[in-house]
Design a protein around this motif. Sequence first.
Motif, PDB file in Angstrom:
ATOM      1  N   ASP A  35     -15.195  13.828  12.415  1.00 42.91           N
ATOM      2  CA  ASP A  35     -14.928  12.612  13.185  1.00 42.91           C
ATOM      3  C   ASP A  35     -14.379  11.565  12.228  1.00 42.91           C
ATOM      4  OD1 ASP A  35     -15.841  13.670  15.562  1.00 42.91           O
ATOM      5  OD2 ASP A  35     -17.911  13.044  15.192  1.00 42.91           O
ATOM      6  N   GLY A  36     -13.100  11.445  12.204  1.00 38.05           N
ATOM      7  CA  GLY A  36     -12.437  10.512  11.307  1.00 38.05           C
ATOM      8  C   GLY A  36     -11.215  11.166  10.701  1.00 38.05           C
ATOM      9  N   PHE A  37     -10.589  10.449   9.773  1.00 34.61           N
ATOM     10  CA  PHE A  37      -9.381  10.943   9.130  1.00 34.61           C
ATOM     11  C   PHE A  37      -9.135  10.161   7.850  1.00 34.61           C
ATOM     12  CE2 PHE A  37      -8.312   7.788  12.313  1.00 34.61           C
ATOM     13  CZ  PHE A  37      -7.565   6.871  11.600  1.00 34.61           C
ATOM     14  N   ASP A  38      -8.294  10.707   7.006  1.00 37.15           N
ATOM     15  CA  ASP A  38      -7.810  10.004   5.819  1.00 37.15           C
ATOM     16  C   ASP A  38      -6.415   9.497   6.130  1.00 37.15           C
ATOM     17  OD1 ASP A  38     -10.025  10.564   4.081  1.00 37.15           O
ATOM     18  OD2 ASP A  38      -9.290  12.608   3.904  1.00 37.15           O
ATOM     19  N   THR A  39      -6.092   8.327   5.599  1.00 33.82           N
ATOM     20  CA  THR A  39      -4.743   7.796   5.787  1.00 33.82           C
ATOM     21  C   THR A  39      -4.343   6.986   4.566  1.00 33.82           C
ATOM     22  OG1 THR A  39      -3.239   6.563   7.256  1.00 33.82           O
ATOM     23  CG2 THR A  39      -5.499   5.731   7.068  1.00 33.82           C
ATOM     24  N   TRP A  40      -3.048   6.950   4.301  1.00 36.22           N
ATOM     25  CA  TRP A  40      -2.521   6.204   3.168  1.00 36.22           C
ATOM     26  C   TRP A  40      -1.035   5.961   3.382  1.00 36.22           C
ATOM     27  CZ3 TRP A  40      -4.198  11.243   3.002  1.00 36.22           C
ATOM     28  CH2 TRP A  40      -3.246  12.220   2.757  1.00 36.22           C
ATOM     29  N   ILE A  41      -0.513   5.091   2.537  1.00 35.47           N
ATOM     30  CA  ILE A  41       0.930   4.835   2.512  1.00 35.47           C
ATOM     31  C   ILE A  41       1.490   5.579   1.300  1.00 35.47           C
ATOM     32  CG2 ILE A  41       2.761   3.102   2.236  1.00 35.47           C
ATOM     33  CD1 ILE A  41       1.332   2.807   4.909  1.00 35.47           C
ATOM     34  N   ARG A  42       2.508   6.405   1.540  1.00 36.97           N
ATOM     35  CA  ARG A  42       3.209   7.079   0.452  1.00 36.97           C
ATOM     36  C   ARG A  42       4.575   6.422   0.330  1.00 36.97           C
ATOM     37  NH1 ARG A  42       2.038  11.470  -2.374  1.00 36.97           N
ATOM     38  NH2 ARG A  42       3.687  12.506  -3.501  1.00 36.97           N
ATOM     39  N   LEU A  43       4.806   5.832  -0.832  1.00 33.98           N
ATOM     40  CA  LEU A  43       6.060   5.124  -1.072  1.00 33.98           C
ATOM     41  C   LEU A  43       7.175   6.098  -1.429  1.00 33.98           C
ATOM     42  CD1 LEU A  43       4.663   2.102  -3.112  1.00 33.98           C
ATOM     43  CD2 LEU A  43       5.169   2.212  -0.667  1.00 33.98           C
ATOM     44  N   ASP A  44       8.390   5.609  -1.308  1.00 32.79           N
ATOM     45  CA  ASP A  44       9.581   6.399  -1.594  1.00 32.79           C
ATOM     46  C   ASP A  44       9.550   6.976  -3.012  1.00 32.79           C
ATOM     47  OD1 ASP A  44      11.990   7.420  -0.658  1.00 32.79           O
ATOM     48  OD2 ASP A  44      13.161   5.760  -1.471  1.00 32.79           O
ATOM     49  N   ASP A  45       8.924   6.275  -3.933  1.00 34.90           N
ATOM     50  CA  ASP A  45       8.845   6.746  -5.330  1.00 34.90           C
ATOM     51  C   ASP A  45       7.644   7.667  -5.565  1.00 34.90           C
ATOM     52  OD1 ASP A  45       6.667   5.041  -5.359  1.00 34.90           O
ATOM     53  OD2 ASP A  45       7.504   3.660  -6.840  1.00 34.90           O
ATOM     54  N   LYS A  46       7.004   8.127  -4.481  1.00 36.53           N
ATOM     55  CA  LYS A  46       5.872   9.067  -4.480  1.00 36.53           C
ATOM     56  C   LYS A  46       4.521   8.413  -4.785  1.00 36.53           C
ATOM     57  CE  LYS A  46       8.622  12.945  -4.510  1.00 36.53           C
ATOM     58  NZ  LYS A  46       9.576  12.609  -3.518  1.00 36.53           N
ATOM     59  N   GLN A  47       4.496   7.129  -5.047  1.00 40.06           N
ATOM     60  CA  GLN A  47       3.238   6.416  -5.294  1.00 40.06           C
ATOM     61  C   GLN A  47       2.429   6.362  -4.000  1.00 40.06           C
ATOM     62  OE1 GLN A  47       3.799   2.335  -6.487  1.00 40.06           O
ATOM     63  NE2 GLN A  47       1.646   2.028  -6.870  1.00 40.06           N
ATOM     64  N   VAL A  48       1.100   6.529  -4.107  1.00 39.21           N
ATOM     65  CA  VAL A  48       0.195   6.447  -2.964  1.00 39.21           C
ATOM     66  C   VAL A  48      -0.579   5.141  -3.058  1.00 39.21           C
ATOM     67  CG1 VAL A  48      -1.854   7.462  -1.881  1.00 39.21           C
ATOM     68  CG2 VAL A  48      -0.019   8.943  -2.723  1.00 39.21           C
ATOM     69  N   ILE A  49      -0.580   4.367  -1.958  1.00 38.48           N
ATOM     70  CA  ILE A  49      -1.310   3.096  -1.934  1.00 38.48           C
ATOM     71  C   ILE A  49      -2.159   3.026  -0.669  1.00 38.48           C
ATOM     72  CG2 ILE A  49       0.404   1.861  -3.336  1.00 38.48           C
ATOM     73  CD1 ILE A  49       1.407   0.546  -0.717  1.00 38.48           C
ATOM     74  N   ASP A  50      -3.136   2.140  -0.696  1.00 39.15           N
ATOM     75  CA  ASP A  50      -3.955   1.812   0.482  1.00 39.15           C
ATOM     76  C   ASP A  50      -4.591   3.047   1.123  1.00 39.15           C
ATOM     77  OD1 ASP A  50      -3.283  -0.838   0.072  1.00 39.15           O
ATOM     78  OD2 ASP A  50      -1.600  -0.765   1.466  1.00 39.15           O
TER      79      ASP A  50
END
Length: 114
Positions: free
Chosen positions: A85-100
């Motif tokens: 029950d739930g999920f992981d989420t993030w922002i993957r930038l164009d330069d492959k960096q993962v944030i938030d």
Amino acid sequence: MDTTQVIVGNQLENACSPEINTGMFTAMLMQGDVMGTFVGHDHVNDYIFNYYNIALAYGRFSGSKNTYTGLKNGVRVIELTEDEDGFDTWIRLDDKQVIDRIKFPEQLPSARQQ
């Protein structure tokens, strides 16, 4: 919507709700099994917010150069795991960096409780 509670990501302009309340959010809440709703492209918002234990989330703009802000292009990734029950989420930038990166709902308190 009251986003004075915890958000993760960029909120550089106010969310715009429709003038007519269609009851869509209430229907999702009443269903009891909706974990989140995700909207795509917005020039300056890419945040996620927990509202009544439903994630309301923007993606990151992924197209050509953005004239509104200097944010980098990217995408919101949502990773579901079977029987969780739930999920992981993030922002993957164009330069492959993962944030938030967050685990929902554990790492994002609800602005409202059911």
